[in-house]
Design an enzyme around this catalytic site. Structure first.
Site, PDB file in Angstrom:
ATOM      1  N   SER A   6      24.266 -46.389  37.440  1.00 21.29           N
ATOM      2  CA  SER A   6      24.841 -45.276  36.676  1.00 21.29           C
ATOM      3  C   SER A   6      26.223 -44.953  37.223  1.00 21.29           C
ATOM      4  O   SER A   6      26.361 -44.633  38.413  1.00 21.29           O
ATOM      5  CB  SER A   6      23.962 -44.032  36.798  1.00 21.29           C
ATOM      6  N   ASP A  26      26.070 -41.898  31.734  1.00 20.56           N
ATOM      7  CA  ASP A  26      25.394 -40.612  31.565  1.00 20.56           C
ATOM      8  C   ASP A  26      26.314 -39.597  30.907  1.00 20.56           C
ATOM      9  O   ASP A  26      27.236 -39.073  31.538  1.00 20.56           O
ATOM     10  CB  ASP A  26      24.947 -40.089  32.939  1.00 20.56           C
ATOM     11  N   MET A  54      26.837 -35.981  29.452  1.00 21.15           N
ATOM     12  CA  MET A  54      26.261 -34.630  29.607  1.00 21.15           C
ATOM     13  C   MET A  54      27.177 -33.591  28.987  1.00 21.15           C
ATOM     14  O   MET A  54      28.404 -33.706  29.087  1.00 21.15           O
ATOM     15  CB  MET A  54      26.076 -34.309  31.095  1.00 21.15           C
ATOM     16  N   HIS A  92      23.339 -43.085  27.772  1.00 15.82           N
ATOM     17  CA  HIS A  92      22.273 -42.083  27.841  1.00 15.82           C
ATOM     18  C   HIS A  92      22.861 -40.730  27.451  1.00 15.82           C
ATOM     19  O   HIS A  92      23.633 -40.147  28.216  1.00 15.82           O
ATOM     20  CB  HIS A  92      21.736 -42.070  29.289  1.00 15.82           C
ATOM     21  N   MET A 125      22.701 -36.984  27.030  1.00 18.74           N
ATOM     22  CA  MET A 125      22.020 -35.732  27.394  1.00 18.74           C
ATOM     23  C   MET A 125      22.805 -34.620  26.720  1.00 18.74           C
ATOM     24  O   MET A 125      23.500 -33.828  27.382  1.00 18.74           O
ATOM     25  CB  MET A 125      21.992 -35.593  28.927  1.00 18.74           C
ATOM     26  N   MET A 147      12.409 -40.218  32.497  1.00 18.78           N
ATOM     27  CA  MET A 147      13.199 -39.509  33.509  1.00 18.78           C
ATOM     28  C   MET A 147      12.305 -39.199  34.709  1.00 18.78           C
ATOM     29  O   MET A 147      11.226 -38.612  34.561  1.00 18.78           O
ATOM     30  CB  MET A 147      13.756 -38.195  32.947  1.00 18.78           C
ATOM     31  N   ASP A 201      14.856 -43.524  35.182  1.00 17.95           N
ATOM     32  CA  ASP A 201      16.151 -42.914  35.475  1.00 17.95           C
ATOM     33  C   ASP A 201      15.980 -41.709  36.387  1.00 17.95           C
ATOM     34  O   ASP A 201      15.416 -40.694  35.974  1.00 17.95           O
ATOM     35  CB  ASP A 201      16.825 -42.500  34.155  1.00 17.95           C
TER      36      ASP A 201
HETATM   37  C1  DX5 Z   1      20.447 -37.879  35.673  1.00 19.09           C
HETATM   38  C2  DX5 Z   1      21.074 -39.154  35.172  1.00 19.09           C
HETATM   39  C3  DX5 Z   1      20.799 -40.342  36.049  1.00 19.09           C
HETATM   40  C4  DX5 Z   1      21.361 -40.202  37.421  1.00 19.09           C
HETATM   41  C5  DX5 Z   1      20.742 -41.179  38.362  1.00 19.09           C
HETATM   42  O1  DX5 Z   1      20.638 -36.865  34.763  1.00 19.09           O
HETATM   43  O2  DX5 Z   1      20.592 -39.454  33.882  1.00 19.09           O
HETATM   44  O3  DX5 Z   1      21.249 -41.537  35.443  1.00 19.09           O
HETATM   45  O4  DX5 Z   1      22.728 -40.384  37.443  1.00 19.09           O
HETATM   46  O5  DX5 Z   1      21.288 -40.945  39.608  1.00 19.09           O
HETATM   47  P1  DX5 Z   1      20.464 -41.176  40.948  1.00 19.09           P
HETATM   48  O6  DX5 Z   1      20.091 -42.625  40.981  1.00 19.09           O
HETATM   49  O7  DX5 Z   1      21.419 -40.785  42.008  1.00 19.09           O
HETATM   50  O8  DX5 Z   1      19.240 -40.291  40.872  1.00 19.09           O
HETATM   51 ZN    ZN Z   2      20.876 -41.551  32.876  1.00 19.94          ZN
END
Ligand code: DX5
Ligand code: ZN
Length: 236
Positions: free
Chosen positions: A16, A43, A45, A74, A76, A145, A180
């Site tokens: 990621s 990611d 967000m 992804h 969010m 998740m 994830d």
């Molecule tokens: C969380 C993200 C993940 C996150 C994973 O909201 O969707 O992809 O970046 O990071 P680590 O591996 O550090 O938990």
């Molecule tokens: Zn993610």
């Protein structure tokens, strides 16, 4: 661009870029692939569906030419439907939306598939596997998740029972199970043994390296892959 690989349940490591240097996404993506990453996980967000803001379609568009393999986006965000076309046009290969982000996830998955992209469905830790029962033929990937989404570097939440249930529901369908959050050499075997094939990892891949000195990325990717592969097929 190389054509997308055929479906396989082999372990895939998807770093990621949430854990990358945000001022150097191009160099980071090139370094990740050179060091053995299978997919690049992005990611997105929005500060509304999750309590953090990252980036949007313009960043995905900028990254696209730097990634030869699968760009795994992804989302969010809520709402999600108004932005699907923008992420598809930006060059995402897989677009994943959260079950919890809309009352009309069926419509959202239809809209993703209509762009010609692969459709992913993400489940928060508090969401059960049963919610996907009527969606299995509409998805290419289910993202389980193992943290509450919003931040990298959080502690792994054990979702192995959910992964096993999803793996049984999926049967022979060509649907990936992606994990994830909190994936490390310690947690990768647990999820791989339960049936996961795509492992997203942020902190555990980037620790100890930089885009200019990325050998640690390679070691970290290899270590996670080796730990996961050793566990595949072991009795649960
Ligand atoms: C969380 C993200 C993940 C996150 C994973 O909201 O969707 O992809 O970046 O990071 P680590 O591996 O550090 O938990
Ligand atoms: Zn993610």
């Amino acid at each position: 661009m190389t054509p997308p690989p055929a479906f396989s349940r082999a372990i895939k490591i998807a770093p990621s870029i949430l854990a990358a240097d945000f001022a150097a996404f191009g160099a980071e993506c090139r370094a990740l692939e050179a060091q053995g990453a299978d997919w690049v996980h992005v990611d997105v967000m929005d500060g509304h569906f999750v309590p953090n803001i990252t980036f949007g379609p313009a960043t995905v568009r900028a990254i696209r030419p730097q990634v030869r393999g699968v760009l795994d986006v992804h989302l969010m965000i809520a709402p999600v439907d108004p932005y699907i076309d923008a992420f598809a046009e930006a060059g995402a290969d897989i677009i994943t939306a959260h079950l919890e982000a809309t009352p009309h996830i069926h419509r959202t998955l239809q809209a993703i598939r209509a762009t010609g992209k692969k459709a992913g469905l993400a489940l928060n830790p508090g969401t059960g596997a049963e919610g996907v029962a009527h969606l299995l033929d509409m998805v290419d990937l289910i993202c389980v998740m193992t943290v509450n989404p919003g931040f990298g570097g959080q502690k792994f939440i054990d979702m192995t029972a959910k992964i096993r249930a999803l793996r049984a529901m999926i049967g022979d369908r060509p649907v990936h199970i992606e994990i994830d959050g909190g994936v490390t050499t310690e947690t990768a075997p647990l999820v791989a043994r339960a049936g996961a094939d795509v492992l997203v990892a942020g902190s555990a891949v980037f620790k100890g390296g930089t885009a200019d000195a990325p050998e640690a990325y390679g070691r970290n990717i290899r270590d996670i892959r080796t730990a996961a592969e050793a566990a595949v097929g072991q009795a649960v």
